[in-house]
Write a protein that holds these residues in place. Structure first.
Motif, PDB file in Angstrom:
ATOM      1  N   GLY A 226      32.976  52.780  13.117  1.00 28.82           N
ATOM      2  CA  GLY A 226      33.491  53.429  14.318  1.00 28.82           C
ATOM      3  C   GLY A 226      33.919  54.866  14.106  1.00 28.82           C
ATOM      4  N   PRO A 227      34.932  55.302  14.812  1.00 26.88           N
ATOM      5  CA  PRO A 227      35.890  54.397  15.472  1.00 26.88           C
ATOM      6  C   PRO A 227      35.453  53.983  16.874  1.00 26.88           C
ATOM      7  N   PRO A 228      35.838  52.738  17.271  1.00 31.70           N
ATOM      8  CA  PRO A 228      36.338  51.698  16.355  1.00 31.70           C
ATOM      9  C   PRO A 228      35.162  50.990  15.697  1.00 31.70           C
ATOM     10  N   SER A 229      35.381  50.444  14.512  1.00 36.74           N
ATOM     11  CA  SER A 229      34.341  49.656  13.859  1.00 36.74           C
ATOM     12  C   SER A 229      34.220  48.302  14.542  1.00 36.74           C
ATOM     13  N   ARG A 230      33.000  47.745  14.531  1.00 39.41           N
ATOM     14  CA  ARG A 230      32.806  46.441  15.146  1.00 39.41           C
ATOM     15  C   ARG A 230      31.749  45.662  14.388  1.00 39.41           C
ATOM     16  N   VAL A 231      31.857  44.346  14.450  1.00 41.42           N
ATOM     17  CA  VAL A 231      30.901  43.465  13.792  1.00 41.42           C
ATOM     18  C   VAL A 231      29.673  43.321  14.682  1.00 41.42           C
ATOM     19  N   VAL A 232      28.512  43.622  14.121  1.00 45.10           N
ATOM     20  CA  VAL A 232      27.257  43.532  14.852  1.00 45.10           C
ATOM     21  C   VAL A 232      26.588  42.186  14.624  1.00 45.10           C
ATOM     22  N   ALA A 233      26.653  41.664  13.407  1.00 47.75           N
ATOM     23  CA  ALA A 233      26.046  40.371  13.076  1.00 47.75           C
ATOM     24  C   ALA A 233      26.875  39.715  11.985  1.00 47.75           C
ATOM     25  N   ALA A 234      27.018  38.397  12.077  1.00 51.37           N
ATOM     26  CA  ALA A 234      27.838  37.653  11.122  1.00 51.37           C
ATOM     27  C   ALA A 234      27.030  36.517  10.500  1.00 51.37           C
ATOM     28  N   ASP A 235      27.610  35.914   9.466  1.00 53.96           N
ATOM     29  CA  ASP A 235      26.979  34.793   8.760  1.00 53.96           C
ATOM     30  C   ASP A 235      25.574  35.155   8.271  1.00 53.96           C
ATOM     31  N   LEU A 236      25.442  36.345   7.743  1.00 54.09           N
ATOM     32  CA  LEU A 236      24.152  36.797   7.229  1.00 54.09           C
ATOM     33  C   LEU A 236      23.857  36.147   5.876  1.00 54.09           C
ATOM     34  N   PRO A 237      22.586  35.916   5.556  1.00 59.04           N
ATOM     35  CA  PRO A 237      22.234  35.327   4.256  1.00 59.04           C
ATOM     36  C   PRO A 237      22.243  36.362   3.136  1.00 59.04           C
ATOM     37  N   VAL A 238      23.400  36.962   2.912  1.00 55.60           N
ATOM     38  CA  VAL A 238      23.553  37.893   1.792  1.00 55.60           C
ATOM     39  C   VAL A 238      24.452  37.244   0.750  1.00 55.60           C
ATOM     40  N   ALA A 239      24.252  37.618  -0.497  1.00 50.92           N
ATOM     41  CA  ALA A 239      24.992  36.999  -1.594  1.00 50.92           C
ATOM     42  C   ALA A 239      26.415  37.543  -1.646  1.00 50.92           C
ATOM     43  N   VAL A 240      27.369  36.637  -1.667  1.00 53.40           N
ATOM     44  CA  VAL A 240      28.757  37.042  -1.874  1.00 53.40           C
ATOM     45  C   VAL A 240      28.896  37.491  -3.321  1.00 53.40           C
ATOM     46  N   PRO A 241      29.432  38.675  -3.588  1.00 56.93           N
ATOM     47  CA  PRO A 241      29.499  39.183  -4.962  1.00 56.93           C
ATOM     48  C   PRO A 241      30.226  38.224  -5.893  1.00 56.93           C
ATOM     49  N   ARG A 242      29.707  38.119  -7.106  1.00 53.41           N
ATOM     50  CA  ARG A 242      30.311  37.264  -8.125  1.00 53.41           C
ATOM     51  C   ARG A 242      30.530  38.081  -9.386  1.00 53.41           C
ATOM     52  N   PRO A 243      31.506  37.706 -10.198  1.00 48.11           N
ATOM     53  CA  PRO A 243      31.736  38.450 -11.441  1.00 48.11           C
ATOM     54  C   PRO A 243      30.522  38.346 -12.358  1.00 48.11           C
ATOM     55  N   VAL A 244      30.141  39.451 -12.946  1.00 45.58           N
ATOM     56  CA  VAL A 244      29.044  39.461 -13.905  1.00 45.58           C
ATOM     57  C   VAL A 244      29.436  40.298 -15.100  1.00 45.58           C
ATOM     58  N   GLN A 245      28.668  40.150 -16.159  1.00 46.26           N
ATOM     59  CA  GLN A 245      28.862  40.966 -17.340  1.00 46.26           C
ATOM     60  C   GLN A 245      28.442  42.405 -17.045  1.00 46.26           C
ATOM     61  N   PRO A 246      28.801  43.352 -17.903  1.00 50.51           N
ATOM     62  CA  PRO A 246      28.363  44.741 -17.692  1.00 50.51           C
ATOM     63  C   PRO A 246      26.855  44.834 -17.547  1.00 50.51           C
ATOM     64  N   ALA A 247      26.412  45.918 -16.921  1.00 50.03           N
ATOM     65  CA  ALA A 247      24.997  46.044 -16.582  1.00 50.03           C
ATOM     66  C   ALA A 247      24.101  46.155 -17.805  1.00 50.03           C
ATOM     67  N   LEU A 248      24.635  46.533 -18.933  1.00 55.31           N
ATOM     68  CA  LEU A 248      23.836  46.585 -20.155  1.00 55.31           C
ATOM     69  C   LEU A 248      24.501  45.706 -21.202  1.00 55.31           C
ATOM     70  N   PHE A 249      23.668  44.945 -21.929  1.00 55.56           N
ATOM     71  CA  PHE A 249      24.251  44.158 -22.999  1.00 55.56           C
ATOM     72  C   PHE A 249      23.521  44.447 -24.300  1.00 55.56           C
ATOM     73  N   ALA A 250      23.583  43.534 -25.249  1.00 59.63           N
ATOM     74  CA  ALA A 250      23.228  43.807 -26.635  1.00 59.63           C
ATOM     75  C   ALA A 250      21.877  44.496 -26.793  1.00 59.63           C
ATOM     76  N   GLU A 251      21.844  45.484 -27.656  1.00 60.98           N
ATOM     77  CA  GLU A 251      20.652  46.188 -28.101  1.00 60.98           C
ATOM     78  C   GLU A 251      19.918  46.884 -26.959  1.00 60.98           C
ATOM     79  N   GLY A 252      20.667  47.314 -25.925  1.00 62.04           N
ATOM     80  CA  GLY A 252      20.081  48.137 -24.890  1.00 62.04           C
ATOM     81  C   GLY A 252      19.223  47.415 -23.885  1.00 62.04           C
TER      82      GLY A 252
END
Length: 486
Positions: free
Chosen positions: A425-451
């Motif tokens: 907005g202003p004001p902000s408003r919900v256009v669509a709900a219950d979308l099939p998007v992934a709820v963020p989850r904890p993950v390891q750092p974007a790079l791991f062992a040996e690059g």
């Protein structure tokens, strides 16, 4: 809302193994879950999902009692899952554990690195071999030896379960998996785009070309039928006698992680492993500019691909988790560098400048008609407009805002944490709900062992079609959705 692609039941299918109940169990590395498939009907059930401790399961096996063991790449763990469903750690401190095999109650695992180890983890950790070149799916043969691959240059070795000197037994390019049929014949899978399987029966070698890019693993049921998985496109496919195929679970998108539309309305997706039919490992966000496709990579790169000529060039390297990307009329790229809290500009001559810094975790960028840059900050739950490099909050108290785009002068954002589309907005408003998007989850750092690239953060991409419709990368079910805003 209209789906442009169908949902994908398996978001990349990696290790597969038949369980005691006769179902085919599938490790899904990208969404961090395990599913079970009835290979007769194709029915798929998630048996370990977001509420499990798994982050990046890559391979699995069952011991003689039906206990499941799972390699979890990014945190360097092997999990034990009891028949009742509880998880405990079977081994830790490993580097990119990948292939896993069982001999009765003994469990063996290898490391997918450029100098990996082959280990037994049954009672503590015992090293059987070292110097593996990207270990992957392995299995015990009818002779009682453990057969395992060196993915590069493409070799199959065997070793006694009690150790000794490894013996080279076969060569096959880009070896990703070693499997034995019920008749004792050796099958070697390659990760090439042709989906090649080499059948080795004594001195006789036969190639089966499946056409399934990114083969990952194979499993044989009690009747000797062969099933394969694909890390690049998911799905489960039965390989019938003569090399014909039967689709058990359909293949589809592994992400999608980036979406864009050209002036002619053509929609292109960055799907972590592929862009526009081009094998491009770990691609993330995407922006079209005529024949040019600009994209970011989990390798820390920004690059440009010319669809007219097939040429590509790297625009920047060693970026810290580059994600969203946009392009100005003069060809300058704007990139959200999530790991540093910055927005970068890369000029047509590849000169790099900082547009803004001091942000939390910027994940997407968008330009208004006046050329002003807007950015989502997932950590701070905000959408900012950047005025002379300073962030001005246009929306706050959002739960993990991700994809961002303008349509008809209106600004839209995907609020991934609440699975909804919001008009700012202003004001902000919900256009669509219950979308099939992934709820963020904890993950390891974007790079791991040996690059090697680690587990990508789920990203709900948002773009605008030429007619003003919104294009959503539905990161929760693997589809692309066209939304006409009210």
């Amino acid at each position: 809302m209209e789906r442009l692609t169908a949902p994908t039941p398996l978001r990349g299918s990696n290790g597969i193994s038949f369980g005691p109940d006769g179902r085919l169990y599938v490790a899904e590395y990208l969404p961090g879950r395990i599913s079970a498939v009835d290979v007769s009907t194709g029915r798929t059930e998630v048996v370990a999902g977001p509420d499990s401790p798994l982050q990046s399961p890559d391979d699995l096996v069952f011991d003689a009692d039906g206990t499941m063991y799972v390699t979890d790449v990014a945190p360097g763990l092997v999990w034990r899952r009891e028949p009742g469903g509880g998880f405990t750690v079977a081994a830790d401190g490993l580097k990119n554990p990948n292939g896993i095999a069982a001999l009765g109650h003994r469990i063996f695992v290898n490391e997918m690195t450029f100098s990996g180890r082959l280990l037994e983890i049954t009672d503590g950790t015992k090293v059987l071999a070292e110097g593996l070149m990207m270990g992957n799916a392995m299995q015990f043969g009818p002779d009682g030896y453990l057969y395992y691959p060196h993915m590069f240059p493409g070799e199959v070795y065997r070793i006694s379960p009690d150790g000794g000197t490894p013996e080279l037994v076969a060569e096959a390019a880009q070896t990703v998996a070693v499997r034995f049929g019920r008749d004792g014949v050796l099958y070697v899978l390659s990760i090439d785009e042709a989906g090649t399987i080499v059948r080795i029966d004594g001195d006789e070698r036969t190639e089966i070309v499946t056409g399934i890019a990114g083969l990952d693993n194979a499993a044989f049921d009690a009747g000797g039928r062969m099933f394969v998985s694909s890390f690049a496109s998911g799905g489960i496919t039965e390989i019938l006698p003569g090399g014909t195929l039967r689709e058990v679970v359909p293949r589809g998108l592994a992400g999608p992680y980036g979406v864009t539309a050209g002036a002619d309305g053509t929609v292109t997706v960055a799907d972590h492993y592929r862009i526009a039919g081009m094998y491009q490992p770990f691609a993330h966000a995407l922006a079209a500019d005529g024949d040019l496709l600009h994209f970011t990579s989990q390798y820390g790169q920004a690059a440009t691909f010319d669809r007219a000529t097939g040429a590509s060039r790297t625009r920047a390297e060693n970026l810290d988790q580059p994600q969203g990307i946009a392009v100005r009329p003069d060809g300058t790229l704007l990139i959200a560098e999530a790991g540093t809290g910055r927005v970068l500009a890369i000029a047509p001559d590849d000169t790099r400048t900082v547009v803004a810094e001091g942000l939390g975790r910027p994940v997407d960028v968008a330009l208004d008609d006046g050329g002003r840059c807007h950015v989502t900050d997932a950590d701070r739950g905000a959408v900012y407009r950047l005025d002379d490099g300073k962030p001005l909050a246009l929306a706050e108290d959002l739960h993990t805002p991700q994809g961002l785009t303008f349509s008809g002068g209106r600004l839209f954002v995907v609020e991934a944490g609440r699975r909804r589309l919001v008009e700012v907005g202003p004001p902000s408003r919900v256009v669509a709900a219950d979308l099939p998007v992934a709820v963020p989850r904890p993950v390891q750092p974007a790079l791991f062992a040996e690059g090697l690239p680690g587990v990508p953060r789920q990203f709900a991409a948002l773009a605008t079609a030429p007619d003003g419709a919104l294009l959503l990368g539905a990161s929760g079910d693997g589809s692309v959705i066209r939304i006409t805003p009210p």
